[in-house]
Design an enzyme around this catalytic site. Sequence first.
Site, PDB file in Angstrom:
ATOM      1  N   LEU A  18       5.374  -3.608  -3.459  1.00  0.00           N
ATOM      2  CA  LEU A  18       5.562  -4.736  -2.420  1.00  0.00           C
ATOM      3  C   LEU A  18       6.221  -3.902  -1.259  1.00  0.00           C
ATOM      4  CD1 LEU A  18       6.228  -8.034  -4.054  1.00  0.00           C
ATOM      5  CD2 LEU A  18       3.985  -7.236  -3.386  1.00  0.00           C
ATOM      6  N   ASP A  19       5.939  -4.229   0.246  1.00  0.00           N
ATOM      7  CA  ASP A  19       6.781  -3.751   1.119  1.00  0.00           C
ATOM      8  C   ASP A  19       8.122  -4.279   1.072  1.00  0.00           C
ATOM      9  OD1 ASP A  19       4.291  -2.700   1.904  1.00  0.00           O
ATOM     10  OD2 ASP A  19       3.860  -4.479   3.320  1.00  0.00           O
ATOM     11  N   LEU A  20       8.941  -3.770   1.823  1.00  0.00           N
ATOM     12  CA  LEU A  20      10.224  -3.792   1.845  1.00  0.00           C
ATOM     13  C   LEU A  20      10.677  -5.119   2.253  1.00  0.00           C
ATOM     14  CD1 LEU A  20      13.310  -2.492   1.963  1.00  0.00           C
ATOM     15  CD2 LEU A  20      12.903  -2.107   4.443  1.00  0.00           C
ATOM     16  N   THR A  76       8.492  -7.972   1.936  1.00  0.00           N
ATOM     17  CA  THR A  76       7.891  -8.749   1.249  1.00  0.00           C
ATOM     18  C   THR A  76       8.632  -9.028  -0.209  1.00  0.00           C
ATOM     19  OG1 THR A  76       5.782  -7.781   1.758  1.00  0.00           O
ATOM     20  CG2 THR A  76       5.480  -9.086   0.034  1.00  0.00           C
ATOM     21  N   HIS A 133      -0.680  -2.365   3.365  1.00  0.00           N
ATOM     22  CA  HIS A 133      -0.433  -3.568   4.153  1.00  0.00           C
ATOM     23  C   HIS A 133      -1.508  -4.393   4.501  1.00  0.00           C
ATOM     24  CE1 HIS A 133       3.210  -1.050   6.055  1.00  0.00           C
ATOM     25  NE2 HIS A 133       3.304  -1.164   5.007  1.00  0.00           N
TER      26      HIS A 133
END
Length: 231
Positions: free
Chosen positions: A100-102, A104, A183
Site C-alpha cells: 500500500l502507498d505511504l 494509504t 497507483h
Amino acid sequence: MRLDKFICDCTGLTRSQAGKVIRQKLVTMNGELVKQAALQVKDSDVVSLDGEQLQLIGLRYFMLHKPDGYICSTEDPEHPTVFTLMDEPLIERLHTVGRLDLDTTGLVLITDDGQWSHRISSPKHHVAKTYRVWTADPIPTAAIAQFSEGVMLRNEKNTTLPAQLEIVRETEALLTIHEGRYHQVKRMFAAIGNKVERLHREKVGGLQLPDDLAEGEYRALNQQQLELLRS
C-alpha cells in the site's frame, strides 16, 4: 533435517554461524553435547543452544491495519515501516503481500510463505481488492459504467480489467479491482478527471478488515480467514 539447518531455521543464524556455535560446544541434543553439523534432527529430538531449547517456527500469516505514514517494506531511511508495528521472532523473514502507498491505510497481509504470497499478489490470479475512496470532486454515476468496461491509464498500453464501483456518497465510493497496477486506484480516478484525497483498503479476496482491529494493530490469521483468501 541437518542440525546446522535446524539451528538456522530456528534462530536466523547463517549456516556458517550455526557451524561455529556447534564447534564452540554451545549446542546439545537430548541433553548431550553435539559436535557434528551434519547430524540429523528428528521430530522427537530436543535441541538447545546455550541452554535455551530451540523450536522451529512454522509458516506465519498475519493481517495488519496499516496507518497513514508507514511503508510496506523492510526498511526505509525516511519513514517507519509496517514491521516496526510488529513484535515477532525472526521478523526479517516476513514480507508484505503486495504494497500500500505511504498515505494509504487499511488491510495489509504479511507472511513468510512465498508461494502463498505469490498466489494472492500475482496479477494472473486476479484476486479482488476493495478500497474505500474519498475524492476531491463528486463522482459521476457514469463512472460506474466506465470502470466496469475498463479505463485507459496514462502511459499504459491496455485498459484496466473491469472494476466494480459503488458510489456511497457524492465524494465517497467503494472500488473493487482485480489487478494491482502502480497507483492504480488513484490513476483510475485521475483518468476520469478526479483526484483521490484519501484511500483505505477494506478487503482482499474474501477477507474483510475486522472492525475491532485498530490502526497499527495486527493479528495472526485463523484457519477460517485463510480459507476466505484461498476462495
